[in-house]
Design a protein around this motif. Structure first.
Motif, PDB file in Angstrom:
ATOM      1  N   GLY A  43       0.792  -1.231   0.000  1.00 40.02           N
ATOM      2  CA  GLY A  43       0.000   0.000   0.000  1.00 40.02           C
ATOM      3  C   GLY A  43       0.820   1.274   0.000  1.00 40.02           C
ATOM      4  N   ARG A  44       2.143   1.132   0.195  1.00 43.05           N
ATOM      5  CA  ARG A  44       2.974   2.335   0.285  1.00 43.05           C
ATOM      6  C   ARG A  44       3.036   3.099  -1.030  1.00 43.05           C
ATOM      7  NH1 ARG A  44       6.025  -1.073   4.054  1.00 43.05           N
ATOM      8  NH2 ARG A  44       7.090  -2.046   2.280  1.00 43.05           N
ATOM      9  N   LEU A  45       2.953   2.365  -2.165  1.00 42.08           N
ATOM     10  CA  LEU A  45       2.997   3.027  -3.473  1.00 42.08           C
ATOM     11  C   LEU A  45       1.816   3.980  -3.629  1.00 42.08           C
ATOM     12  CD1 LEU A  45       3.964   3.474  -6.358  1.00 42.08           C
ATOM     13  CD2 LEU A  45       2.794   1.347  -7.007  1.00 42.08           C
ATOM     14  N   ALA A  46       0.602   3.488  -3.408  1.00 41.59           N
ATOM     15  CA  ALA A  46      -0.586   4.342  -3.550  1.00 41.59           C
ATOM     16  C   ALA A  46      -0.610   5.442  -2.493  1.00 41.59           C
ATOM     17  CB  ALA A  46      -1.849   3.490  -3.456  1.00 41.59           C
ATOM     18  N   ARG A  47      -0.167   5.115  -1.292  1.00 43.15           N
ATOM     19  CA  ARG A  47      -0.193   6.121  -0.225  1.00 43.15           C
ATOM     20  C   ARG A  47       0.753   7.284  -0.535  1.00 43.15           C
ATOM     21  NH1 ARG A  47      -2.829   5.752   4.127  1.00 43.15           N
ATOM     22  NH2 ARG A  47      -2.995   3.478   4.105  1.00 43.15           N
ATOM     23  N   ARG A  48       1.909   6.987  -1.126  1.00 39.97           N
ATOM     24  CA  ARG A  48       2.833   8.064  -1.485  1.00 39.97           C
ATOM     25  C   ARG A  48       2.241   8.921  -2.605  1.00 39.97           C
ATOM     26  NH1 ARG A  48       8.050   9.942  -0.089  1.00 39.97           N
ATOM     27  NH2 ARG A  48       8.239  11.867  -1.311  1.00 39.97           N
ATOM     28  N   ILE A  49       1.634   8.274  -3.603  1.00 38.11           N
ATOM     29  CA  ILE A  49       1.010   9.027  -4.689  1.00 38.11           C
ATOM     30  C   ILE A  49      -0.151   9.870  -4.159  1.00 38.11           C
ATOM     31  CG2 ILE A  49      -0.275   8.831  -6.858  1.00 38.11           C
ATOM     32  CD1 ILE A  49       1.365   6.310  -7.460  1.00 38.11           C
ATOM     33  N   GLN A  50      -0.905   9.317  -3.236  1.00 38.81           N
ATOM     34  CA  GLN A  50      -2.008  10.067  -2.622  1.00 38.81           C
ATOM     35  C   GLN A  50      -1.489  11.314  -1.910  1.00 38.81           C
ATOM     36  OE1 GLN A  50      -3.938   8.213   0.774  1.00 38.81           O
ATOM     37  NE2 GLN A  50      -5.935   8.985   0.120  1.00 38.81           N
ATOM     38  N   ALA A  51      -0.416  11.170  -1.142  1.00 43.09           N
ATOM     39  CA  ALA A  51       0.170  12.312  -0.440  1.00 43.09           C
ATOM     40  C   ALA A  51       0.682  13.357  -1.431  1.00 43.09           C
ATOM     41  CB  ALA A  51       1.306  11.840   0.470  1.00 43.09           C
ATOM     42  N   ASN A  52       1.326  12.902  -2.494  1.00 43.98           N
ATOM     43  CA  ASN A  52       1.817  13.834  -3.512  1.00 43.98           C
ATOM     44  C   ASN A  52       0.670  14.590  -4.171  1.00 43.98           C
ATOM     45  OD1 ASN A  52       4.486  13.063  -3.072  1.00 43.98           O
ATOM     46  ND2 ASN A  52       4.445  11.498  -4.657  1.00 43.98           N
ATOM     47  N   PHE A  53      -0.411  13.884  -4.455  1.00 49.28           N
ATOM     48  CA  PHE A  53      -1.580  14.523  -5.061  1.00 49.28           C
ATOM     49  C   PHE A  53      -2.186  15.560  -4.111  1.00 49.28           C
ATOM     50  CE2 PHE A  53      -6.244  14.496  -5.733  1.00 49.28           C
ATOM     51  CZ  PHE A  53      -6.282  15.027  -7.017  1.00 49.28           C
ATOM     52  N   THR A  54      -2.309  15.192  -2.847  1.00 50.29           N
ATOM     53  CA  THR A  54      -2.905  16.089  -1.858  1.00 50.29           C
ATOM     54  C   THR A  54      -2.095  17.372  -1.699  1.00 50.29           C
ATOM     55  OG1 THR A  54      -3.847  14.214  -0.645  1.00 50.29           O
ATOM     56  CG2 THR A  54      -3.611  16.284   0.566  1.00 50.29           C
ATOM     57  N   PHE A  55      -0.772  17.242  -1.720  1.00 50.12           N
ATOM     58  CA  PHE A  55       0.089  18.401  -1.467  1.00 50.12           C
ATOM     59  C   PHE A  55       0.733  18.958  -2.746  1.00 50.12           C
ATOM     60  CE2 PHE A  55      -0.153  16.111   2.572  1.00 50.12           C
ATOM     61  CZ  PHE A  55      -0.633  17.128   3.380  1.00 50.12           C
ATOM     62  N   SER A  56       0.085  18.669  -3.890  1.00 50.59           N
ATOM     63  CA  SER A  56       0.453  19.279  -5.180  1.00 50.59           C
ATOM     64  C   SER A  56       1.911  19.063  -5.566  1.00 50.59           C
ATOM     65  CB  SER A  56       0.128  20.779  -5.177  1.00 50.59           C
ATOM     66  OG  SER A  56      -1.258  20.977  -4.973  1.00 50.59           O
ATOM     67  N   LYS A  57       2.405  17.863  -5.318  1.00 49.77           N
ATOM     68  CA  LYS A  57       3.728  17.480  -5.784  1.00 49.77           C
ATOM     69  C   LYS A  57       3.589  16.592  -7.023  1.00 49.77           C
ATOM     70  CE  LYS A  57       6.361  17.546  -1.451  1.00 49.77           C
ATOM     71  NZ  LYS A  57       7.292  16.748  -0.604  1.00 49.77           N
ATOM     72  N   PRO A  58       4.649  16.406  -7.788  1.00 48.10           N
ATOM     73  CA  PRO A  58       4.592  15.423  -8.874  1.00 48.10           C
ATOM     74  C   PRO A  58       4.161  14.071  -8.305  1.00 48.10           C
ATOM     75  CG  PRO A  58       6.596  16.715  -9.039  1.00 48.10           C
ATOM     76  CD  PRO A  58       5.964  17.089  -7.727  1.00 48.10           C
ATOM     77  N   LEU A  59       3.286  13.386  -8.995  1.00 52.27           N
ATOM     78  CA  LEU A  59       2.668  12.189  -8.423  1.00 52.27           C
ATOM     79  C   LEU A  59       3.663  11.109  -8.027  1.00 52.27           C
ATOM     80  CD1 LEU A  59      -0.536  11.727 -10.621  1.00 52.27           C
ATOM     81  CD2 LEU A  59      -0.342  12.698  -8.329  1.00 52.27           C
ATOM     82  N   LEU A  60       4.770  11.006  -8.741  1.00 47.91           N
ATOM     83  CA  LEU A  60       5.737   9.948  -8.443  1.00 47.91           C
ATOM     84  C   LEU A  60       6.895  10.416  -7.573  1.00 47.91           C
ATOM     85  CD1 LEU A  60       5.956   8.058 -11.864  1.00 47.91           C
ATOM     86  CD2 LEU A  60       4.404   7.654  -9.932  1.00 47.91           C
ATOM     87  N   ASP A  61       6.785  11.600  -6.994  1.00 49.58           N
ATOM     88  CA  ASP A  61       7.841  12.093  -6.120  1.00 49.58           C
ATOM     89  C   ASP A  61       8.111  11.070  -5.009  1.00 49.58           C
ATOM     90  OD1 ASP A  61       9.532  14.448  -5.206  1.00 49.58           O
ATOM     91  OD2 ASP A  61       8.345  14.060  -3.396  1.00 49.58           O
ATOM     92  N   GLY A  62       9.347  10.640  -4.885  1.00 48.95           N
ATOM     93  CA  GLY A  62       9.707   9.660  -3.866  1.00 48.95           C
ATOM     94  C   GLY A  62       9.603   8.226  -4.327  1.00 48.95           C
TER      95      GLY A  62
END
Length: 207
Positions: A43-62
């Motif tokens: 679940g870490r992959l989707a959770r990181r993308i979710q956080a990036n989306f929420t905080f307006s970062k590139p979706l694959l950041d990290g």
């Protein structure tokens, strides 16, 4: 080959169908052929993308060090593959693979996943999200059927006429072969004509 340096480097590959549709098999195909791929990662992959989306970062950041991305979901919470238009915008040159199967079999597979724990967890989160404790497993079945149709329509509208999109049915070996040829045309060195087996037996379709 001597002329390999002239070939453009293949872009990222996003698997944008649902889980229980051969996601692990596709992940194994990439890894078997030497491409880095991340699958679910607890679940870490989707959770990181979710956080990036929420905080307006590139979706694959990290999580941007991979070629392939599969099973980008959090059960009943977030489905990163639904962000396919933004992934397409942020990562030009990528290709998008839509993995499908018979929708009724897919719903049954989700219902039975982890001996029903997946469906119960999803339903519990759905009840809380909509503040409706009366929702039942039959409501969940209908919801998943409708969600499938909605995602299918959205993908086909968005990618109509696009060359970086490919749809295939995981249960049809001939379509798996066409998928492998599609990837080769896109510059990926893919050996063979079928997906490696992973998960359930092929008759039930890998997931």
């Amino acid at each position: 080959m001597a002329w390999d340096w002239l070939r453009p480097k293949p872009g990222r590959i996003f698997l944008i169908g649902h889980n229980k549709c051969g996601t692990r098999s596709f992940h194994k195909l990439l890894c078997k052929n030497g491409y880095s791929s991340i699958h679910y990662d607890k679940g870490r992959l989707a959770r990181r993308i979710q956080a990036n989306f929420t905080f307006s970062k590139p979706l694959l950041d990290g999580v941007d060090g991979y070629c392939g991305y599969t099973d980008m979901e959090l059960c009943g919470e977030f489905y990163a593959y639904r962000l396919f238009p933004l992934l397409d915008l942020q990562y030009p040159g990528s290709c998008f693979i839509y993995n499908t199967r018979d929708v009724s079999r897919w719903v049954d597979s989700r219902m039975n996943h982890r001996k029903g724990k997946y469906a119960r967890a999803y339903l519990d989160r759905m009840r809380r999200a909509y503040d409706d404790p009366s929702l039942t497993l039959e409501d969940l079945r209908q919801h998943w059927q409708e969600a499938w149709q909605r995602h299918d329509l959205d993908l086909k509208r968005y990618f109509a006429g696009r060359s970086n999109f490919f749809e295939f049915d995981i249960s049809v070996p001939s379509e798996q072969a066409v998928l492998c040829r599609f990837l080769r045309r896109r510059g990926y060195r893919i050996r063979g004509e079928v997906l490696p087996h992973a998960g359930a037996r092929p008759a039930k379709a890998a997931g």
